[in-house]
Motif scaffolding. Structure first.
Motif, PDB file in Angstrom:
ATOM      1  N   LEU A   1      -8.594  -3.317   3.599  1.00 53.32           N
ATOM      2  CA  LEU A   1      -9.550  -4.353   3.951  1.00 53.32           C
ATOM      3  C   LEU A   1      -9.953  -5.056   2.659  1.00 53.32           C
ATOM      4  CD1 LEU A   1     -11.108  -5.370   6.388  1.00 53.32           C
ATOM      5  CD2 LEU A   1     -12.840  -3.683   5.890  1.00 53.32           C
ATOM      6  N   GLY A   2      -9.319  -6.151   2.393  1.00 50.79           N
ATOM      7  CA  GLY A   2      -9.654  -6.875   1.179  1.00 50.79           C
ATOM      8  C   GLY A   2      -8.951  -6.319  -0.025  1.00 50.79           C
ATOM      9  N   ILE A   3      -9.433  -5.206  -0.513  1.00 46.72           N
ATOM     10  CA  ILE A   3      -8.828  -4.659  -1.725  1.00 46.72           C
ATOM     11  C   ILE A   3      -9.062  -3.156  -1.791  1.00 46.72           C
ATOM     12  CG2 ILE A   3     -10.853  -4.968  -3.210  1.00 46.72           C
ATOM     13  CD1 ILE A   3      -8.083  -6.330  -4.840  1.00 46.72           C
ATOM     14  N   ASP A   4      -8.175  -2.495  -2.459  1.00 49.04           N
ATOM     15  CA  ASP A   4      -8.294  -1.058  -2.638  1.00 49.04           C
ATOM     16  C   ASP A   4      -7.771  -0.767  -4.042  1.00 49.04           C
ATOM     17  OD1 ASP A   4      -8.754   1.543  -2.134  1.00 49.04           O
ATOM     18  OD2 ASP A   4      -7.294   1.774  -0.524  1.00 49.04           O
ATOM     19  N   PHE A   5      -8.155   0.352  -4.597  1.00 52.25           N
ATOM     20  CA  PHE A   5      -7.572   0.628  -5.912  1.00 52.25           C
ATOM     21  C   PHE A   5      -7.341   2.106  -6.133  1.00 52.25           C
ATOM     22  CE2 PHE A   5     -12.024   1.178  -7.056  1.00 52.25           C
ATOM     23  CZ  PHE A   5     -11.958   2.301  -7.839  1.00 52.25           C
ATOM     24  N   LYS A   6      -6.443   2.359  -7.037  1.00 48.42           N
ATOM     25  CA  LYS A   6      -6.129   3.727  -7.419  1.00 48.42           C
ATOM     26  C   LYS A   6      -6.039   3.771  -8.940  1.00 48.42           C
ATOM     27  CE  LYS A   6      -4.579   5.845  -3.423  1.00 48.42           C
ATOM     28  NZ  LYS A   6      -5.515   5.228  -2.504  1.00 48.42           N
ATOM     29  N   VAL A   7      -6.156   4.965  -9.451  1.00 47.75           N
ATOM     30  CA  VAL A   7      -6.053   5.143 -10.891  1.00 47.75           C
ATOM     31  C   VAL A   7      -4.918   6.110 -11.177  1.00 47.75           C
ATOM     32  CG1 VAL A   7      -7.242   5.959 -12.940  1.00 47.75           C
ATOM     33  CG2 VAL A   7      -8.511   4.762 -11.195  1.00 47.75           C
ATOM     34  N   LYS A   8      -4.181   5.814 -12.206  1.00 47.44           N
ATOM     35  CA  LYS A   8      -3.085   6.714 -12.571  1.00 47.44           C
ATOM     36  C   LYS A   8      -3.021   6.789 -14.093  1.00 47.44           C
ATOM     37  CE  LYS A   8       1.181   8.577 -11.661  1.00 47.44           C
ATOM     38  NZ  LYS A   8       1.549   9.560 -10.655  1.00 47.44           N
ATOM     39  N   HIS A   9      -2.828   7.973 -14.597  1.00 53.28           N
ATOM     40  CA  HIS A   9      -2.688   8.123 -16.047  1.00 53.28           C
ATOM     41  C   HIS A   9      -1.235   8.370 -16.387  1.00 53.28           C
ATOM     42  CE1 HIS A   9      -7.001   8.829 -15.593  1.00 53.28           C
ATOM     43  NE2 HIS A   9      -7.085   8.365 -16.811  1.00 53.28           N
ATOM     44  N   LEU A  10      -0.789   7.676 -17.368  1.00 57.21           N
ATOM     45  CA  LEU A  10       0.605   7.755 -17.763  1.00 57.21           C
ATOM     46  C   LEU A  10       0.673   8.144 -19.238  1.00 57.21           C
ATOM     47  CD1 LEU A  10       2.892   4.813 -16.672  1.00 57.21           C
ATOM     48  CD2 LEU A  10       3.217   7.244 -16.310  1.00 57.21           C
ATOM     49  N   GLU A  11       1.509   9.098 -19.528  1.00 59.72           N
ATOM     50  CA  GLU A  11       1.724   9.424 -20.934  1.00 59.72           C
ATOM     51  C   GLU A  11       3.218   9.337 -21.177  1.00 59.72           C
ATOM     52  OE1 GLU A  11       0.157  13.152 -22.024  1.00 59.72           O
ATOM     53  OE2 GLU A  11       0.380  12.817 -24.171  1.00 59.72           O
ATOM     54  N   PHE A  12       3.670   8.150 -21.457  1.00 60.16           N
ATOM     55  CA  PHE A  12       5.119   8.035 -21.574  1.00 60.16           C
ATOM     56  C   PHE A  12       5.605   8.194 -23.003  1.00 60.16           C
ATOM     57  CE2 PHE A  12       5.204   3.848 -23.277  1.00 60.16           C
ATOM     58  CZ  PHE A  12       4.224   3.121 -22.618  1.00 60.16           C
ATOM     59  N   GLU A  13       4.682   8.134 -23.932  1.00 60.65           N
ATOM     60  CA  GLU A  13       5.031   8.555 -25.289  1.00 60.65           C
ATOM     61  C   GLU A  13       4.032   9.640 -25.635  1.00 60.65           C
ATOM     62  OE1 GLU A  13       5.203   5.631 -28.449  1.00 60.65           O
ATOM     63  OE2 GLU A  13       6.478   4.409 -27.148  1.00 60.65           O
ATOM     64  N   PRO A  14       4.500  10.712 -26.245  1.00 61.22           N
ATOM     65  CA  PRO A  14       3.562  11.798 -26.525  1.00 61.22           C
ATOM     66  C   PRO A  14       2.383  11.280 -27.350  1.00 61.22           C
ATOM     67  CG  PRO A  14       5.726  12.202 -27.531  1.00 61.22           C
ATOM     68  CD  PRO A  14       5.876  11.037 -26.631  1.00 61.22           C
ATOM     69  N   GLY A  15       1.197  11.618 -26.906  1.00 64.85           N
ATOM     70  CA  GLY A  15       0.021  11.237 -27.671  1.00 64.85           C
ATOM     71  C   GLY A  15      -0.531   9.879 -27.304  1.00 64.85           C
TER      72      GLY A  15
ATOM     73  N   GLU B   1       0.131   9.232  -4.984  1.00 64.11           N
ATOM     74  CA  GLU B   1      -0.089  10.475  -4.253  1.00 64.11           C
ATOM     75  C   GLU B   1       1.216  11.188  -3.912  1.00 64.11           C
ATOM     76  OE1 GLU B   1      -2.587   9.543  -0.884  1.00 64.11           O
ATOM     77  OE2 GLU B   1      -3.772   8.242  -2.174  1.00 64.11           O
ATOM     78  N   GLY B   2       2.306  10.520  -4.155  1.00 62.07           N
ATOM     79  CA  GLY B   2       3.588  11.147  -3.905  1.00 62.07           C
ATOM     80  C   GLY B   2       3.896  11.374  -2.446  1.00 62.07           C
ATOM     81  N   MET B   3       3.309  10.553  -1.591  1.00 63.80           N
ATOM     82  CA  MET B   3       3.603  10.756  -0.174  1.00 63.80           C
ATOM     83  C   MET B   3       3.808   9.419   0.536  1.00 63.80           C
ATOM     84  SD  MET B   3      -0.206  11.983   0.833  1.00 63.80           S
ATOM     85  CE  MET B   3      -0.437  11.343   2.463  1.00 63.80           C
ATOM     86  N   PHE B   4       4.346   9.520   1.721  1.00 65.68           N
ATOM     87  CA  PHE B   4       4.583   8.328   2.511  1.00 65.68           C
ATOM     88  C   PHE B   4       4.028   8.543   3.899  1.00 65.68           C
ATOM     89  CE2 PHE B   4       7.209   5.960   5.545  1.00 65.68           C
ATOM     90  CZ  PHE B   4       6.985   4.670   5.079  1.00 65.68           C
ATOM     91  N   ASP B   5       3.159   7.648   4.299  1.00 71.00           N
ATOM     92  CA  ASP B   5       2.534   7.756   5.610  1.00 71.00           C
ATOM     93  C   ASP B   5       2.983   6.558   6.436  1.00 71.00           C
ATOM     94  OD1 ASP B   5       1.018   8.024   7.787  1.00 71.00           O
ATOM     95  OD2 ASP B   5      -0.921   7.867   6.786  1.00 71.00           O
ATOM     96  N   LYS B   6       3.723   6.853   7.476  1.00 73.13           N
ATOM     97  CA  LYS B   6       4.298   5.775   8.259  1.00 73.13           C
ATOM     98  C   LYS B   6       3.216   4.905   8.891  1.00 73.13           C
ATOM     99  CE  LYS B   6       7.598   5.481  11.939  1.00 73.13           C
ATOM    100  NZ  LYS B   6       8.192   6.286  12.988  1.00 73.13           N
ATOM    101  N   SER B   7       2.131   5.554   9.287  1.00 74.49           N
ATOM    102  CA  SER B   7       1.085   4.812   9.975  1.00 74.49           C
ATOM    103  C   SER B   7       0.069   4.234   9.009  1.00 74.49           C
ATOM    104  CB  SER B   7       0.361   5.725  10.942  1.00 74.49           C
ATOM    105  OG  SER B   7      -0.349   6.709  10.222  1.00 74.49           O
ATOM    106  N   ARG B   8       0.465   4.161   7.787  1.00 77.17           N
ATOM    107  CA  ARG B   8      -0.436   3.667   6.753  1.00 77.17           C
ATOM    108  C   ARG B   8      -1.140   2.388   7.215  1.00 77.17           C
ATOM    109  NH1 ARG B   8      -3.046   4.701   1.852  1.00 77.17           N
ATOM    110  NH2 ARG B   8      -3.654   2.649   1.121  1.00 77.17           N
ATOM    111  N   GLN B   9      -2.469   2.386   7.016  1.00 78.88           N
ATOM    112  CA  GLN B   9      -3.247   1.259   7.515  1.00 78.88           C
ATOM    113  C   GLN B   9      -3.434   0.207   6.441  1.00 78.88           C
ATOM    114  OE1 GLN B   9      -6.723   3.352   8.741  1.00 78.88           O
ATOM    115  NE2 GLN B   9      -5.726   4.131  10.582  1.00 78.88           N
ATOM    116  N   SER B  10      -3.615  -0.998   6.898  1.00 77.25           N
ATOM    117  CA  SER B  10      -3.708  -2.085   5.925  1.00 77.25           C
ATOM    118  C   SER B  10      -5.103  -2.112   5.313  1.00 77.25           C
ATOM    119  CB  SER B  10      -3.403  -3.413   6.595  1.00 77.25           C
ATOM    120  OG  SER B  10      -4.449  -3.771   7.441  1.00 77.25           O
TER     121      SER B  10
ATOM    122  N   SER C   1       0.824  -1.208   0.000  1.00 75.66           N
ATOM    123  CA  SER C   1       0.000   0.000   0.000  1.00 75.66           C
ATOM    124  C   SER C   1       0.858   1.258   0.000  1.00 75.66           C
ATOM    125  CB  SER C   1      -0.923   0.007   1.213  1.00 75.66           C
ATOM    126  OG  SER C   1      -1.708  -1.154   1.237  1.00 75.66           O
ATOM    127  N   SER C   2       1.955   1.195   0.703  1.00 78.49           N
ATOM    128  CA  SER C   2       2.843   2.359   0.740  1.00 78.49           C
ATOM    129  C   SER C   2       3.422   2.656  -0.638  1.00 78.49           C
ATOM    130  CB  SER C   2       3.984   2.119   1.724  1.00 78.49           C
ATOM    131  OG  SER C   2       3.486   1.921   3.009  1.00 78.49           O
TER     132      SER C   2
END
Lengths: 212, 464
Positions: free
Chosen positions: A41-55, A30-39, A22-23
């Motif tokens: 419950l089952g599953i969690d998700f995040k979305v991230k968009h990547l543009e590593f080639e223009p277009g 999110e670009g951050m680190f939370d030491k007390s990050r909680q585990s 999770s960390s």
């Protein structure tokens, strides 16, 4: 439906409890680190968009699983519709490294016949003096399992986190274009959205997809 | 200066400090000034090593005793109606006079308990417990076990409102420098925080019993489905069961009714389409228009008492999983359900926009139809009574042979899921509706919302 991404990759993060899955994800999205990050419950998700080639915009669906055995049946059902997998172990806990083979086999068995692209991540590399797994060892295992990349990362010190996700994405992308990842009906690990040639990167509508 | 600060502490925390001051009150003279006795009180006197403070308080106590005849104070306590939330909130004025009154004796305290506890279970037990031990800790522990849970000091059920006010109070305490009091109060509040959130903090089964039960049941259900399929000797029978489960899941996904499958049996109402009366799916579908007219009812009737927090959870949960962009449920149903078609295949196909999938499925179905008489298979599975918890538990044999087979069944399972998922999965974004994975999420979300705490689960739902 208004697609603004060209490709969508489902990526799942696996590994034993408390190795820092999770960390890693939190650092990446999110670009951050939370030491007390909680585990989770089952599953969690995040979305991230990547543009590593223009277009070419790639939407990453990042599934963060709970490493505990009790949530296995949940995290398992998310393996199937992922195309990439971050196999994470804790560099300071040898047993998490030794469980990797099991994780790997389980995933392979489970997603058959779909393709799964792995990346091996030795986490918590900031704790150098407590390290119980050597780089050579981990690389050997990666080679044995046919995993292209092994990365030592640290969410705490932000070492190699982005590059780990990006190299996995790149590998999937390249494999797909080499025709090594077939798209089957009813499988959502890798989806193609807007055809690349119709997509105009200057249009502002790309921003839309982030949230709803 | 010392005594003043002690007074201040008493001021804000007095209703918390109820028993501890009464103990100094002459009822237990031997405990006076005894540091051990002070630590025995759950509420740490911030200055236990200050006997001078205590003695000064004693003088005050004497005054109080004079002014409050014990009978009189009994009446007064009755009037306070300690379980009325509003009443309490108005009375937590924290003024000097109130504090004086609250500093009641042991008798007053048991009067309070007698007054309040009829609504709690095990009245006598707790009274004797308190009487015999004269220990605040025992009293507190007893109250903590009470159903519904109480904050021991307040003797009230913890509602959102109270929780919020208490947190405000903690905040004020912190601001005014009363750190130890704030810490104690906060700790006691945190003990009552929804267990789903606690689980994230520390994986403690004792602190999250409902969640543990829920997870366990979920897993058992999953094992059971696998076992029951694999236990069939003939491949045809396995196929039948597989199809049956797929049908059930499809049906569930249409109604977004997940929680009732997984609620422990004693808390689950029987879903209409699995009622013992209708031993057959087609029976249900003859009255389908009725079902469709009230999809919300299905949700509301589910799980009174819920797994964790009540019927609101399950119905609200179904709503929460619905992504905002999704077409509303009744619409999609109406377009998808053609009554004529349904009689053939009892399940409304949730994915009418995917003819290609269907055609492929049809071909497969054709094969299956040959080998399995559909009526026969339906009945067989219905007999298993999928919501009967006991039944399920007895069927989870988990013997070595079964387990071996179950392990081998992963492929079968993925076949099930592959079959099911295309219809469940929305076109874009993660699959927030489909199957198993989300059930826990939904519950987490709902419980979170109840307390007004939003967690990453919750926000992530709308992150797409």
């Amino acid at each position: 439906m208004d697609f603004s991404w060209n490709y969508r990759f489902g990526i799942i993060i696996l590994g034993d409890s408390f190795v820092g899955k999770s960390s890693l994800l939190q650092r990446y999205t999110e670009g951050m680190f939370d030491k007390s990050r909680q585990s989770p419950l089952g599953i969690d998700f995040k979305v991230k968009h990547l543009e590593f080639e223009p277009g070419i915009l790639i939407k990453l669906l990042l599934w963060d699983t709970a490493g505990q055995e009790r949530f296995k049946s949940i995290s398992r059902s998310y393996m199937r519709n992922s195309v990439g997998c971050l196999l994470v172990f804790d560099l300071t806990k040898r047993q998490t490294f030794e469980r990797l083979r099991d994780w790997y086999n389980e995933v392979i068995d489970y997603v058959k016949p779909s393709k799964m692209v792995f990346i091996l991540i030795g986490h918590k590399c900031d704790l150098e003096e407590e390290q119980e797994v050597s780089k050579e060892e981990a690389e050997r295992l990666a080679k044995e399992l046919g995993i292209t990349h092994y990365v030592e990362a640290s969410a705490k010190d932000n070492l190699n986190v982005d590059s780990a996700f990006e190299s996995l994405t790149m590998e999937i992308y390249e494999l797909f274009h080499a025709g090594r990842i077939p798209i089957r009906e009813g499988w959502y690990g890798l989806s193609v959205g807007v055809p690349v040639d119709l997509y105009n990167p200057d249009e502002p509508k790309t921003e839309k997809s982030g949230c709803c | 200066m010392k005594s003043e600060s002690a007074n201040e502490e008493g001021g804000e925390g007095e209703y918390v400090n109820l028993y501890s001051s009464s103990q100094v009150n002459g009822e237990l003279p031997h405990s006076r000034g005894d540091p051990a006795a002070v630590t025995d009180d759950a509420l740490p006197d911030p200055s236990p090593q200050k006997p001078s403070t205590n003695s000064k308080e004693n003088a005050e106590d004497g005054r109080r005793q004079k002014s409050t005849d014990s009978d009189h104070s009994d009446d007064e306590v009755d009037e306070l109606s300690l379980i009325d939330h509003k009443e309490i909130m108005t009375r937590i004025t924290l003024k000097q006079e109130v504090r004086d009154r609250v500093c009641a004796s042991d008798q007053d305290l048991s009067a309070i308990i007698e007054h309040v506890e009829p609504s709690l279970r095990g009245l006598e037990e707790y009274c004797t417990l308190i009487d015999s031990s004269s220990s605040f800790r025992a009293y507190r522990a007893a109250l903590a076990e009470v159903e519904p849970p109480c904050i021991p000091y307040l003797l009230v059920e913890l509602t959102d409102d109270i929780l919020k006010q208490l947190m405000d109070l903690v905040f004020r305490l912190v601001c005014s420098g009363e750190l130890s009091l704030a810490r104690v109060l906060r700790k006691n509040i945190l003990d009552k925080i929804p267990e789903v959130l606690l689980w994230a903090k520390e994986q403690n089964e004792e602190k999250s019993p409902n969640l543990t039960q829920f997870t366990e049941h979920f897993n058992n259900m999953s094992y059971w489905v696998r076992s029951i399929i694999i236990l069939q000797e003939k491949a045809q029978d396995r196929e039948k069961l597989l199809l049956k489960f797929i049908k059930i899941m499809k049906y569930k996904s249409v109604y977004r009714s997940y929680s009732q499958d997984f609620a422990p049996h004693n808390q689950a109402s029987i879903p209409p389409f699995l009622s013992p009366v209708s031993s057959h799916f087609t029976t249900v579908h003859q009255s389908q228009s009725l079902d469709l007219a009230a999809p919300a009812t299905a949700g509301q009737s589910a799980v009174p008492g819920g797994v964790a927090n009540g019927s609101q959870d399950s119905s609200g949960g179904s709503l929460a999983v619905c992504p905002p962009s999704e077409p509303s449920l009744p619409d999609s149903l109406q377009t998808s359900v053609d009554p004529a078609a349904v009689t053939d295949d009892a399940l409304p196909d949730p994915s009418p926009q995917k003819p290609s999938t269907n055609s492929k499925e049809n071909a497969e179905d054709g094969r299956r139809q040959k080998s399995t008489d559909s009526d026969h298979s339906d009945e067989e599975v219905d007999e298993l009574s999928l919501i009967d918890h006991k039944e399920i538990m007895t069927r989870i044999t988990l013997k070595q042979e079964v387990r071996d087979r179950v392990c081998a069944s992963d492929q079968d399972l993925s076949a099930i899921i592959e079959h099911v998922e295309p219809s469940l999965r929305s076109d874009d974004g993660p699959d927030v509706r489909a199957g198993s994975g989300d059930i826990l999420l939904v519950h987490a979300t709902e419980t979170d919302r109840k307390v007004g705490v939003s967690s990453s689960f919750y926000s992530s739902f709308f992150h797409l």
